[in-house]
Scaffold this motif. Structure first.
Motif, PDB file in Angstrom:
ATOM      1  N   ARG A  93      87.182  18.207 109.235  1.00 58.09           N
ATOM      2  CA  ARG A  93      87.649  17.145 108.040  1.00 58.09           C
ATOM      3  C   ARG A  93      88.729  16.914 108.234  1.00 58.09           C
ATOM      4  NH1 ARG A  93      81.581  16.002 105.317  1.00 58.09           N
ATOM      5  NH2 ARG A  93      80.494  15.372 106.685  1.00 58.09           N
ATOM      6  N   GLY A  94      89.340  15.683 108.730  1.00 57.04           N
ATOM      7  CA  GLY A  94      90.091  15.312 108.101  1.00 57.04           C
ATOM      8  C   GLY A  94      90.474  13.634 108.080  1.00 57.04           C
ATOM      9  N   ALA A  95      91.965  13.026 107.541  1.00 57.98           N
ATOM     10  CA  ALA A  95      91.810  11.908 106.859  1.00 57.98           C
ATOM     11  C   ALA A  95      93.764  11.784 106.545  1.00 57.98           C
ATOM     12  CB  ALA A  95      91.204  11.921 105.243  1.00 57.98           C
ATOM     13  N   LEU A  96      93.960  10.791 106.587  1.00 56.95           N
ATOM     14  CA  LEU A  96      94.777  10.273 107.020  1.00 56.95           C
ATOM     15  C   LEU A  96      95.180   8.568 106.143  1.00 56.95           C
ATOM     16  CD1 LEU A  96      98.275  10.596 107.119  1.00 56.95           C
ATOM     17  CD2 LEU A  96      98.279   9.866 109.300  1.00 56.95           C
ATOM     18  N   THR A  97      95.513   8.841 105.023  1.00 61.56           N
ATOM     19  CA  THR A  97      95.968   7.041 104.206  1.00 61.56           C
ATOM     20  C   THR A  97      97.512   6.526 104.889  1.00 61.56           C
ATOM     21  OG1 THR A  97      93.733   7.106 103.431  1.00 61.56           O
ATOM     22  CG2 THR A  97      95.229   5.910 102.820  1.00 61.56           C
ATOM     23  N   GLN A  98      97.602   6.009 104.696  1.00 62.52           N
ATOM     24  CA  GLN A  98      98.867   4.962 104.986  1.00 62.52           C
ATOM     25  C   GLN A  98      98.854   3.444 104.574  1.00 62.52           C
ATOM     26  OE1 GLN A  98     101.749   6.778 105.754  1.00 62.52           O
ATOM     27  NE2 GLN A  98     102.818   4.338 104.864  1.00 62.52           N
ATOM     28  N   THR A  99     100.012   3.521 103.795  1.00 57.91           N
ATOM     29  CA  THR A  99     100.849   2.230 103.202  1.00 57.91           C
ATOM     30  C   THR A  99     101.104   1.501 103.445  1.00 57.91           C
ATOM     31  OG1 THR A  99     100.407   2.790 100.367  1.00 57.91           O
ATOM     32  CG2 THR A  99     101.265   0.174 100.828  1.00 57.91           C
ATOM     33  N   LEU A 100     100.491   0.008 104.354  1.00 66.91           N
ATOM     34  CA  LEU A 100     101.514  -0.633 104.895  1.00 66.91           C
ATOM     35  C   LEU A 100     101.566  -1.393 104.623  1.00 66.91           C
ATOM     36  CD1 LEU A 100      97.742  -1.058 107.769  1.00 66.91           C
ATOM     37  CD2 LEU A 100     100.113   0.431 107.767  1.00 66.91           C
ATOM     38  N   PHE A 101     101.396  -2.043 103.518  1.00 68.55           N
ATOM     39  CA  PHE A 101     102.050  -3.287 102.994  1.00 68.55           C
ATOM     40  C   PHE A 101     101.572  -3.241 101.609  1.00 68.55           C
ATOM     41  CE2 PHE A 101     102.428  -7.921 100.913  1.00 68.55           C
ATOM     42  CZ  PHE A 101     103.272  -7.794 101.323  1.00 68.55           C
ATOM     43  N   HIS A 102     102.535  -3.586 101.061  1.00 70.67           N
ATOM     44  CA  HIS A 102     102.718  -3.124  99.067  1.00 70.67           C
ATOM     45  C   HIS A 102     104.574  -4.040  98.247  1.00 70.67           C
ATOM     46  CE1 HIS A 102     101.582  -1.886  95.385  1.00 70.67           C
ATOM     47  NE2 HIS A 102     100.644  -1.799  95.571  1.00 70.67           N
ATOM     48  N   VAL A 103     104.130  -4.796  98.014  1.00 67.86           N
ATOM     49  CA  VAL A 103     104.833  -5.524  97.207  1.00 67.86           C
ATOM     50  C   VAL A 103     105.638  -4.687  96.723  1.00 67.86           C
ATOM     51  CG1 VAL A 103     105.736  -7.260  95.915  1.00 67.86           C
ATOM     52  CG2 VAL A 103     103.963  -7.994  97.591  1.00 67.86           C
ATOM     53  N   ALA A 104     105.340  -3.420  96.108  1.00 70.72           N
ATOM     54  CA  ALA A 104     105.772  -2.215  94.857  1.00 70.72           C
ATOM     55  C   ALA A 104     106.377  -1.311  95.761  1.00 70.72           C
ATOM     56  CB  ALA A 104     104.775  -2.302  94.029  1.00 70.72           C
ATOM     57  N   VAL A 105     106.529  -1.773  96.949  1.00 74.20           N
ATOM     58  CA  VAL A 105     107.053  -0.475  97.595  1.00 74.20           C
ATOM     59  C   VAL A 105     109.172  -0.693  97.546  1.00 74.20           C
ATOM     60  CG1 VAL A 105     107.914   0.676  99.449  1.00 74.20           C
ATOM     61  CG2 VAL A 105     105.645   0.257  99.332  1.00 74.20           C
ATOM     62  N   PRO A 106     109.668  -1.489  97.539  1.00 77.08           N
ATOM     63  CA  PRO A 106     110.975  -1.707  97.371  1.00 77.08           C
ATOM     64  C   PRO A 106     111.374  -1.826  96.403  1.00 77.08           C
ATOM     65  CG  PRO A 106     110.464  -3.616  98.497  1.00 77.08           C
ATOM     66  CD  PRO A 106     108.998  -2.856  98.096  1.00 77.08           C
ATOM     67  N   PRO A 107     110.926  -2.331  95.033  1.00 74.17           N
ATOM     68  CA  PRO A 107     111.182  -1.798  93.471  1.00 74.17           C
ATOM     69  C   PRO A 107     110.992   0.134  93.642  1.00 74.17           C
ATOM     70  CG  PRO A 107     109.360  -3.202  93.715  1.00 74.17           C
ATOM     71  CD  PRO A 107     110.153  -3.010  95.424  1.00 74.17           C
ATOM     72  N   SER A 108     109.948   0.537  93.957  1.00 76.00           N
ATOM     73  CA  SER A 108     109.403   1.897  93.367  1.00 76.00           C
ATOM     74  C   SER A 108     110.341   3.052  93.980  1.00 76.00           C
ATOM     75  CB  SER A 108     108.338   1.947  94.132  1.00 76.00           C
ATOM     76  OG  SER A 108     107.166   1.670  93.470  1.00 76.00           O
ATOM     77  N   LEU A 109     111.769   2.579  95.751  1.00 73.97           N
ATOM     78  CA  LEU A 109     112.202   3.089  96.018  1.00 73.97           C
ATOM     79  C   LEU A 109     113.812   2.494  94.932  1.00 73.97           C
ATOM     80  CD1 LEU A 109     112.306   2.208  99.716  1.00 73.97           C
ATOM     81  CD2 LEU A 109     110.486   4.013  98.543  1.00 73.97           C
ATOM     82  N   ARG A 110     113.954   1.595  94.190  1.00 68.78           N
ATOM     83  CA  ARG A 110     115.244   1.485  93.844  1.00 68.78           C
ATOM     84  C   ARG A 110     115.297   2.350  91.903  1.00 68.78           C
ATOM     85  NH1 ARG A 110     114.121  -4.135  95.850  1.00 68.78           N
ATOM     86  NH2 ARG A 110     113.866  -4.531  94.580  1.00 68.78           N
ATOM     87  N   ARG A 111     113.736   2.318  91.728  1.00 65.52           N
ATOM     88  CA  ARG A 111     113.492   2.654  90.408  1.00 65.52           C
ATOM     89  C   ARG A 111     114.014   4.321  90.651  1.00 65.52           C
ATOM     90  NH1 ARG A 111     113.973   4.532  86.436  1.00 65.52           N
ATOM     91  NH2 ARG A 111     112.863   3.706  84.580  1.00 65.52           N
ATOM     92  N   GLY A 112     113.881   4.808  91.921  1.00 63.80           N
ATOM     93  CA  GLY A 112     113.210   5.896  91.827  1.00 63.80           C
ATOM     94  C   GLY A 112     115.108   7.314  91.823  1.00 63.80           C
ATOM     95  N   ASP A 113     115.383   5.640  92.715  1.00 67.24           N
ATOM     96  CA  ASP A 113     117.297   5.801  92.445  1.00 67.24           C
ATOM     97  C   ASP A 113     117.933   6.305  91.449  1.00 67.24           C
ATOM     98  OD1 ASP A 113     116.993   6.579  95.062  1.00 67.24           O
ATOM     99  OD2 ASP A 113     117.547   4.635  95.793  1.00 67.24           O
ATOM    100  N   VAL A 114     117.433   4.569  90.775  1.00 71.11           N
ATOM    101  CA  VAL A 114     117.782   4.241  89.531  1.00 71.11           C
ATOM    102  C   VAL A 114     118.040   5.569  88.272  1.00 71.11           C
ATOM    103  CG1 VAL A 114     117.876   2.458  87.663  1.00 71.11           C
ATOM    104  CG2 VAL A 114     118.279   1.950  89.332  1.00 71.11           C
ATOM    105  N   GLU A 115     116.332   5.880  88.524  1.00 66.52           N
ATOM    106  CA  GLU A 115     116.222   6.978  87.757  1.00 66.52           C
ATOM    107  C   GLU A 115     116.860   8.126  87.113  1.00 66.52           C
ATOM    108  OE1 GLU A 115     113.571   8.524  84.533  1.00 66.52           O
ATOM    109  OE2 GLU A 115     113.334   6.765  85.297  1.00 66.52           O
ATOM    110  N   ILE A 116     117.184   8.937  88.450  1.00 67.94           N
ATOM    111  CA  ILE A 116     118.795   9.674  88.069  1.00 67.94           C
ATOM    112  C   ILE A 116     119.748   9.123  88.515  1.00 67.94           C
ATOM    113  CG2 ILE A 116     119.944  11.024  90.225  1.00 67.94           C
ATOM    114  CD1 ILE A 116     117.543  12.035  90.398  1.00 67.94           C
ATOM    115  N   LEU A 117     120.251   7.907  89.242  1.00 62.73           N
ATOM    116  CA  LEU A 117     121.908   7.483  87.514  1.00 62.73           C
ATOM    117  C   LEU A 117     121.637   7.605  86.146  1.00 62.73           C
ATOM    118  CD1 LEU A 117     122.541   4.647  90.281  1.00 62.73           C
ATOM    119  CD2 LEU A 117     123.842   7.226  90.209  1.00 62.73           C
ATOM    120  N   ILE A 118     120.231   7.303  85.574  1.00 67.74           N
ATOM    121  CA  ILE A 118     120.097   7.153  84.216  1.00 67.74           C
ATOM    122  C   ILE A 118     120.079   8.515  83.827  1.00 67.74           C
ATOM    123  CG2 ILE A 118     118.288   7.194  82.685  1.00 67.74           C
ATOM    124  CD1 ILE A 118     117.569   4.032  83.810  1.00 67.74           C
ATOM    125  N   ALA A 119     119.570   9.238  84.789  1.00 68.23           N
ATOM    126  CA  ALA A 119     119.926  11.351  83.801  1.00 68.23           C
ATOM    127  C   ALA A 119     120.920  11.471  84.175  1.00 68.23           C
ATOM    128  CB  ALA A 119     118.864  11.715  84.563  1.00 68.23           C
TER     129      ALA A 119
END
Length: 442
Positions: A93-119
């Motif tokens: 049995r196999g299952a693959l789930t993919q987010t197709l649209f989520h408004v949180a995606v762009p800020p999440s990517l930016r927030r991950g980058d900022v996390e590194i810069l903050i550290a």
């Protein structure tokens, strides 16, 4: 994602001259280098930078697919019409789930980058604070050691006067009061010498702490050289502009504002629909295997199959969970913005104050240098006259106290000037420069 490389550049103004000292004496440059390599606070901040890389993965995981794989196997026992016996089975049995649209995606990517810069900037701030503390401790050790030496030398002169007055008293050339006065004058310096020695030991302990030296196992560090005075010219306007660009605490404050803004956007994404696509499949190597709960053959596994679907969720009515979180995130962002503006507004005032301190200590040093030379010459003459009986013990005491005060004042002026120079380097961001390129390779 490529490894993040941290480029450390140490830009420290060393105002120490080379003097003959014990072999185990350490220079300011050695203190700063050892602090940079071994200081516990700096090491902790470096570990925080490694943790931030893992936190970045958490923020970015929202865009990655989620895959599952299972291999059920077992033995089927029982009878149904047309069947008999025991039958083994296995399937995939196999299952693959993919987010197709989520408004949180762009800020999440930016927030991950900022996390590194903050550290990174937190590491930068820790380095600046620890190097500055080590530098001040080094200057304090030099100052108190020199102060103890000055007072010890002054006490030696007063003890010589005690011996002279004792000889004159025994020879009948002076009364007992002169001998007693000289003895009291010499003993008055004992607490001042002890105070300077304790302050010196305290500065050594601070140096050992900054350099991660175990005072129980190793001797306390001995600073090399003596405090030196070097006039310094400052340009507050140009240095203010440079400090606003390179100071680590200001960079960190701006990054905290950015991170709070992205956090608010991520939370607000709960108001918008999210579309998720999924694909699931089953591989059956044999037929005639019953599904769990099946009651007829047409519900059994016939062969391998793949199913795909898409679903979306949309929060229509908010019970306050998202709205309240948004308000808290907005409050945090506004507080960070206010703190950042205060720090930026304080830079020109701080630099102006330090520049005035530098000018004041420079004027004071020139004045006390001339006064010290005059006081030393006056003390020398009065000492000669006292030996020959042409000057009174009171005159000798006054001139010696005056010489001690002016010489100690000169040392204090030089010490305060060195502290002001160190504060200038800290306030202008010269201690340390850190790479905070936001366009890192992904």
């Amino acid at each position: 994602m490529k490894d993040t490389h941290v480029r450390l550049g140490l830009v420290i103004t060393i105002l120490m001259a080379c003097f003959a000292c014990p072999a185990d004496a350490i220079t300011l440059e050695t203190v700063l280098q050892t602090t940079l390599e071994k200081n516990p606070a700096i090491q902790e901040a470096k570990s925080g930078l490694e943790q931030a890389a893992g936190q970045r993965l958490v923020f970015r995981s929202i865009v990655w697919p989620h895959a599952e794989l299972g291999v059920p196997a077992g033995v089927q026992v029982g009878h149904r019409a047309g069947e008999s016996g025991v039958k083994g089975f296995g399937l995939g049995r196999g299952a693959l789930t993919q987010t197709l649209f989520h408004v949180a995606v762009p800020p999440s990517l930016r927030r991950g980058d900022v996390e590194i810069l903050i550290a990174q900037q937190q590491l930068n701030v820790a380095v600046v604070e620890q190097l500055h503390a080590a530098r001040l401790a080094f200057y304090a050790a030099l100052y108190n050691r020199s102060l103890e030496s000055i007072r010890g030398e002054q006490q030696r002169r007063l003890q010589e006067n005690v011996a002279t007055q004792k000889t004159r008293y025994e020879a009948g050339l002076a009364d007992r009061s002169a001998f007693t006065s000289a003895t009291v004058q010499a003993s008055e310096l004992d607490p001042e010498i002890e105070s300077a020695h304790r302050a010196y030991l305290g500065a050594q302990l601070k140096l050992a702490e900054a350099m991660a030296i175990d005072a129980a196992k190793r001797s306390l560090p001995e600073p090399d050289g003596e405090l030196q005075f070097a006039p310094m010219r400052t340009d507050v306007d140009s240095e203010t502009a440079a400090a606003l660009e390179r100071r680590a605490d200001l960079k960190l404050a701006r990054l905290l504002v950015r991170s709070a803004n992205e956090d608010q956007r991520i939370i607000e994404a709960g108001y918008y629909p999210a579309v998720i696509g999924s694909i699931s499949g089953e591989y059956v190597p044999v037929t005639g295997i019953h599904r769990e709960g099946s009651t007829s053959r047409n519900q059994d596994f016939i062969g391998s199959e793949i199913r795909e679907k898409a679903a979306y969720t949309w929060r229509v009515v908010d019970n306050g969970k998202v709205g309240g979180a948004v308000l808290r995130a907005r409050s945090a962002r506004e507080i960070n913005e206010l703190t950042c503006r205060k720090l930026e507004a304080n830079v020109p005032r701080e630099l102006s104050r330090i520049a005035n301190d530098l000018k004041t200590t420079e004027v004071r040093e020139r004045s006390l240098a001339a006064a010290t030379a005059a006081a030393e010459e006056s003390a020398r003459i009065v000492q000669q006259n006292l030996t020959s009986g042409l000057a009174s013990p009171l005159e000798y005491r006054i001139t010696q106290n005056g010489f001690l005060q002016t010489k100690s004042g000169l040392l204090d002026a030089i010490y305060q000037h060195n502290l002001a120079v160190a504060e200038w380097d800290r306030a202008t961001g010269r201690y340390f420069q850190f790479s905070d390129d936001t366009t890192r390779s992904q």
